[in-house]
Motif scaffolding. Structure first.
Motif, PDB file in Angstrom:
ATOM      1  N   GLU A   1     -21.312 -10.835 -11.760  1.00 30.05           N
ATOM      2  CA  GLU A   1     -22.525 -11.654 -11.691  1.00 30.05           C
ATOM      3  C   GLU A   1     -22.983 -12.139 -13.071  1.00 30.05           C
ATOM      4  O   GLU A   1     -24.026 -12.782 -13.183  1.00 30.05           O
ATOM      5  N   ALA A   2     -22.191 -11.851 -14.106  1.00 27.89           N
ATOM      6  CA  ALA A   2     -22.661 -12.156 -15.467  1.00 27.89           C
ATOM      7  C   ALA A   2     -22.553 -13.637 -15.808  1.00 27.89           C
ATOM      8  O   ALA A   2     -21.613 -14.326 -15.405  1.00 27.89           O
ATOM      9  N   ASP A   3     -23.541 -14.128 -16.576  1.00 26.65           N
ATOM     10  CA  ASP A   3     -23.472 -15.480 -17.138  1.00 26.65           C
ATOM     11  C   ASP A   3     -22.793 -15.448 -18.506  1.00 26.65           C
ATOM     12  O   ASP A   3     -22.224 -16.436 -18.947  1.00 26.65           O
ATOM     13  N   VAL A   4     -22.905 -14.287 -19.176  1.00 26.44           N
ATOM     14  CA  VAL A   4     -22.267 -14.115 -20.484  1.00 26.44           C
ATOM     15  C   VAL A   4     -21.432 -12.838 -20.420  1.00 26.44           C
ATOM     16  O   VAL A   4     -21.939 -11.773 -20.060  1.00 26.44           O
ATOM     17  N   MET A   5     -20.138 -12.960 -20.740  1.00 26.31           N
ATOM     18  CA  MET A   5     -19.234 -11.791 -20.684  1.00 26.31           C
ATOM     19  C   MET A   5     -18.720 -11.523 -22.101  1.00 26.31           C
ATOM     20  O   MET A   5     -18.074 -12.393 -22.697  1.00 26.31           O
ATOM     21  N   LEU A   6     -19.038 -10.343 -22.607  1.00 27.14           N
ATOM     22  CA  LEU A   6     -18.630 -10.014 -23.977  1.00 27.14           C
ATOM     23  C   LEU A   6     -17.736  -8.792 -23.978  1.00 27.14           C
ATOM     24  O   LEU A   6     -17.982  -7.835 -23.239  1.00 27.14           O
ATOM     25  N   VAL A   7     -16.716  -8.819 -24.818  1.00 34.39           N
ATOM     26  CA  VAL A   7     -15.936  -7.608 -25.033  1.00 34.39           C
ATOM     27  C   VAL A   7     -16.018  -7.263 -26.518  1.00 34.39           C
ATOM     28  O   VAL A   7     -15.698  -8.079 -27.383  1.00 34.39           O
ATOM     29  N   ASN A   8     -16.551  -6.065 -26.790  1.00 33.01           N
ATOM     30  CA  ASN A   8     -16.701  -5.589 -28.167  1.00 33.01           C
ATOM     31  C   ASN A   8     -15.488  -4.707 -28.459  1.00 33.01           C
ATOM     32  O   ASN A   8     -15.355  -3.621 -27.914  1.00 33.01           O
TER      33      ASN A   8
END
Ligand code: SAM
Ligand code: SF4
Length: 442
Positions: free
Chosen positions: A42-49
């Motif tokens: 459901e994310a609008d922003v997907m980040l992988v740290n």
């Protein structure tokens, strides 16, 4: 900028530094109206740290990005970003290789995240922001939620250049935060409900080594100790070559400093330690452990160790096992050496075969399992102060707390105890934790 209600998902790989960076990124984004979601769909922003210390977490990060890309096929407006050490290392190359990627952001530029996202929302995608500022940021964003246990960065980067390690390349040179900013941050955290802080840095013992007018690390500990309402202080990571007598003595006189030290030794053979450019010998390490135990007999000691470093022979490995037997660590994080492009050793010959690395890792872990269990059993019957952290992972009627020596204890109790300091009697020492019964308030 207002991104009211937009959902952000962050997947974090690697060490506490990365976990803390993710907390800071989230705090920055929540300040702009984003909300965190634990459901990537459901994310609008997907980040992988990302983490690049070993090959495995790096590969996992790439496969996470693959998953993001597939989700973006159904939600083309979603934004994908790669942050952390892989971002710093690979930079623009990532954008060239991953068409769905919208931005790359290195760990030294986290404060730019809101602007980068605003630009991306407006259609400016494909940006790469890496590199390091001169100093360590003075004020870092704090999480909006109260945290019982909080990380506080005191320094960033590393000057040590251990020959196998990518960290100095992807986290830059050592930069320490001003002590006044650290103290102010801890005071704010305590006002918000924090009872325990862990001071973070790649090498906290060399805090302020470039700024002689600053407090030394043990002086900083003593100042933090005076903050009213703070119950516990921890720090990580320490380097044996920078662990001074003064810091060791702090375990005696800094009242809130917990009796636990994570002191990586990496190898027990002097020949290997020299090739690793560690700057300490096995004898110096063992002498430090002895000193620590003289000053603070109840101290819990954990460490990092590696097997299969290029050129490590059977005798070298035996020296590592011997050091483990002598110290009897409370816990060990053990790794197979993983060649990292860009480090000095990556070009060396003589790497151990995967089979040798695997066998040595199994032998070492088996030895440590026996030591850990023995030490946990020795604690049966003793009474310990714990900070109650939350429900146990295994049972809804059991709570989980942590001793000052950093051991997890599960005990029967209810969630009204979360945040309390209580005493428990240890009834059973297990392999990975202890069981106990509550005996009272601290
Ligand atoms: N600064 C800390 C120190 O010196 O102990 C730790 C930093 S590093 C992120 C954490 C651990 O990863 C190290 O202590 C080491 O055991 C391990 N590590 C670093 N480089 C590695 C490599 N190339 N292969 C396998 N393990 C590695
Ligand atoms: Fe890497 Fe060595 Fe620095 Fe730790 S001290 S981060 S192992 S270079």
């Amino acid at each position: 900028m207002c991104a009211m209600g937009r959902l952000v998902y962050i997947k974090t790989f690697g060490c506490q530094m990365n976990e803390h960076d993710s907390e800071r990124m989230l705090a920055l984004l929540e300040g702009c109206g984003y909300r965190e979601t634990k459901h990537v769909e459901e994310a609008d922003v997907m980040l992988v740290n990302t983490c690049t210390v070993r090959e495995k977490p790096e590969k996992k990060a790439y496969s996470m990005v693959g998953r993001f890309q597939r989700l973006k096929e159904d939600n083309p407006h979603a934004i994908i970003g790669i942050t952390g050490c892989v971002a710093q290392q690979e930079g623009e190359r990532l954008l060239g290789g991953i068409p769905a990627l919208d931005f790359v952001l290195g760990p030294g530029k986290i404060h730019k995240l809101p602007q980068i996202l605003q630009d991306a929302e407006r259609g400016k995608r494909g940006t790469c922001t890496v590199g390091f500022e001169n100093g360590c940021p003075t004020n870092l964003p704090l999480p909006h939620r109260a945290q019982l246990r909080a990380y506080v960065t005191i320094m960033q980067g590393c000057d040590n250049f251990c020959s196998y390690c990518i960290v100095p390349m992807v986290r830059g040179r050592e930069r320490s935060r001003p002590s006044a900013a650290i103290l102010a941050e801890i005071e704010t955290l305590v006002r918000q409900g924090t009872k325990e802080v862990t001071l973070l840095g790649q090498n906290v013992n060399s805090y302020a080594k470039h700024t002689p007018h600053e407090l030394t690390f043990p002086q900083l500990l003593a100042k933090i100790d005076e903050i009213p309402g703070l119950e516990r202080i921890r720090f990580t990571t320490s380097h044996p070559k920078d662990l001074t007598e003064e810091t060791i003595k702090a375990f005696e006189y800094v009242g809130h400093l917990c009796e636990h030290l994570h002191l990586p030794f990496q190898a027990g053979s002097n020949a290997v330690l020299e090739k690793m450019n560690r700057g300490h010998t096995r004898e110096a390490y063992l002498a430090q452990i002895q000193k620590l135990r003289e000053v603070c007999p109840q101290i819990g000691i954990t460490a990092d160790v590696m097997v299969g470093f290029p050129g490590e022979g059977d005798e070298d490995f035996d020296q590592t096992l011997d050091l483990i037997r002598r110290v009897e660590f409370d816990g060990l994080f053990s790794f197979k050496y993983s060649p990292r492009p860009g480090t000095r050793v990556a070009r060396w010959k003589g790497e151990c075969t995967p089979e040798v690395k695997q066998r040595r890792l199994e032998i070492l872990q088996e030895l440590q399992r026996g030591i850990t269990l023995k030490k946990n059993k020795e604690l049966e019957g003793s009474v310990k102060e714990i900070l109650v952290e939350g429900r146990s992972r295994n049972s809804p009627h059991t709570m989980r707390g942590r001793t000052r020596c950093n051991r997890i204890i599960n005990f029967p109790g209810g969630s009204e105890l979360v945040g309390a300091l209580i005493t428990v009697q240890i009834t059973e020492g297990l392999q990975n934790s202890l069981r106990g019964e509550r005996c009272g308030e601290r």
